[in-house]
Write a protein that holds these residues in place. Structure first.
Motif, PDB file in Angstrom:
ATOM      1  N   THR A  11       0.893  -1.071   0.003  1.00  0.00           N
ATOM      2  CA  THR A  11       0.084  -0.118  -0.133  1.00  0.00           C
ATOM      3  C   THR A  11       0.871   0.961   0.056  1.00  0.00           C
ATOM      4  O   THR A  11       2.006   1.152   0.824  1.00  0.00           O
ATOM      5  CB  THR A  11      -0.782   0.155   1.259  1.00  0.00           C
ATOM      6  OG1 THR A  11      -1.567  -1.120   1.341  1.00  0.00           O
ATOM      7  CG2 THR A  11      -1.852   1.325   1.149  1.00  0.00           C
TER       8      THR A  11
ATOM      9  N   ALA B 189      -8.150   8.570  -3.944  1.00  0.00           N
ATOM     10  CA  ALA B 189      -7.383   7.659  -4.736  1.00  0.00           C
ATOM     11  C   ALA B 189      -6.123   8.030  -5.435  1.00  0.00           C
ATOM     12  O   ALA B 189      -5.106   8.356  -4.918  1.00  0.00           O
ATOM     13  CB  ALA B 189      -8.374   6.874  -5.591  1.00  0.00           C
TER      14      ALA B 189
ATOM     15  N   HIS C 236      -6.634  -0.598   1.598  1.00  0.00           N
ATOM     16  CA  HIS C 236      -6.293  -0.311   0.204  1.00  0.00           C
ATOM     17  C   HIS C 236      -5.090  -1.207  -0.015  1.00  0.00           C
ATOM     18  O   HIS C 236      -3.923  -1.009  -0.373  1.00  0.00           O
ATOM     19  CB  HIS C 236      -5.627   1.430   0.347  1.00  0.00           C
ATOM     20  CG  HIS C 236      -6.555   1.979   0.514  1.00  0.00           C
ATOM     21  ND1 HIS C 236      -6.962   2.566   1.873  1.00  0.00           N
ATOM     22  CD2 HIS C 236      -7.326   2.821  -0.114  1.00  0.00           C
ATOM     23  CE1 HIS C 236      -8.006   3.602   1.833  1.00  0.00           C
ATOM     24  NE2 HIS C 236      -8.085   3.587   0.671  1.00  0.00           N
TER      25      HIS C 236
ATOM     26  N   LYS D 169      -2.869  -0.960  -3.597  1.00  0.00           N
ATOM     27  CA  LYS D 169      -3.373   0.271  -4.106  1.00  0.00           C
ATOM     28  C   LYS D 169      -2.422   1.388  -3.419  1.00  0.00           C
ATOM     29  O   LYS D 169      -2.162   1.353  -2.435  1.00  0.00           O
ATOM     30  CB  LYS D 169      -4.837   0.350  -3.720  1.00  0.00           C
ATOM     31  CG  LYS D 169      -5.661  -0.501  -4.438  1.00  0.00           C
ATOM     32  CD  LYS D 169      -7.350  -0.032  -4.003  1.00  0.00           C
ATOM     33  CE  LYS D 169      -7.962  -1.109  -4.454  1.00  0.00           C
ATOM     34  NZ  LYS D 169      -9.711  -1.055  -3.988  1.00  0.00           N
TER      35      LYS D 169
ATOM     36  N   PHE E  66      -3.261   5.366  -2.228  1.00  0.00           N
ATOM     37  CA  PHE E  66      -4.406   6.073  -1.916  1.00  0.00           C
ATOM     38  C   PHE E  66      -3.690   7.421  -1.224  1.00  0.00           C
ATOM     39  O   PHE E  66      -2.678   7.536  -1.145  1.00  0.00           O
ATOM     40  CB  PHE E  66      -5.106   5.838  -0.703  1.00  0.00           C
ATOM     41  CG  PHE E  66      -4.590   5.385   0.666  1.00  0.00           C
ATOM     42  CD1 PHE E  66      -5.462   6.285   1.591  1.00  0.00           C
ATOM     43  CD2 PHE E  66      -3.766   4.476   1.018  1.00  0.00           C
ATOM     44  CE1 PHE E  66      -5.002   5.827   3.052  1.00  0.00           C
ATOM     45  CE2 PHE E  66      -3.274   4.298   2.337  1.00  0.00           C
ATOM     46  CZ  PHE E  66      -3.808   5.157   3.046  1.00  0.00           C
TER      47      PHE E  66
END
Length: 212
Positions: A151, A172, A203, A206, A208
């Protein structure tokens, strides 16, 4: 949890260290100069070289998660050092079989318009460009990882000392701005968002961002 924190004496790393210790986690602070860290309950200090992947992997073994607040600000070749360092950190986390990697990212790779990143806009400060380009490449490297549970948290355009309010917005891939058009977050609230993600993952694999 047992957390390994790389770069615990840096601007953002020190705020994360304070936040994670305040929540009762055990932290191994991996830094170039452990003597700079004050003794604290739950804290283990260790000297580390992020470019020594084998040694770093040995130090990471047995932790539940790694938080990387690594940066190359103090180096001559900021961009080159940053990229070498993040490659080594990613490799060491995989070699150590640690299940999670959380990374302090940059704001430069956030979009200010569809397909337009902050880093590529006119007027982006030259002094921050090498670090921003390194952080953008770090995100690319993470996105290319087929299995690593990573993350990355990008701050707002301005991150500075301030208050720990615990009140902020998450986003995001787009730069967050307030009603006045400002994009900012305190380093204290950035740390809150990072440790919230550590404790309550939302997340996985991902990027963020956080801002007011």
């Amino acid at each position: 949890m047992r957390i390994a924190l790389i770069g615990a004496t840096g601007f953002i790393g020190s705020a994360i260290l304070k936040e994670v210790l305040s929540r009762g986690h055990e932290v191994t602070a991996l830094v170039a100069h452990p003597e700079k860290l004050a003794t604290a309950a739950g804290l283990t200090k260790a000297g580390a070289d992020v470019l020594d992947q084998a040694r770093l992997a040995a130090q990471l073994k047995g932790h539940d998660a790694v938080i990387s607040a690594f940066s190359g600000h103090a180096q001559g070749d900021v961009h080159g050092y940053y990229v070498k360092g993040i490659r080594s950190i990613i490799g060491a986390v995989k070699d150590a079989d640690v299940q999670r990697l959380l990374v302090v990212g940059g704001a430069g790779s956030l979009e200010v318009a569809p397909g337009v990143q902050l880093l590529d806009t006119p007027g982006f400060p030259d002094m921050y460009r090498p670090t921003a380009e390194g952080a953008r490449e770090a995100l690319k490297l993470l996105r290319e990882e087929p299995h690593l549970n990573w993350t990355l948290l990008s701050p707002s355009a301005v991150i500075a000392p301030g208050e720990r309010t615990g009140k902020f917005r998450l986003g995001a891939d787009q730069l967050l701005v307030n009603e006045q058009g400002d994009s900012r977050i305190s380093v204290e609230d950035y740390a809150v968002a990072m440790v919230d993600e550590l404790e309550r993952p939302a997340h996985a694999r991902k990027r963020f961002t956080v801002g007011y």
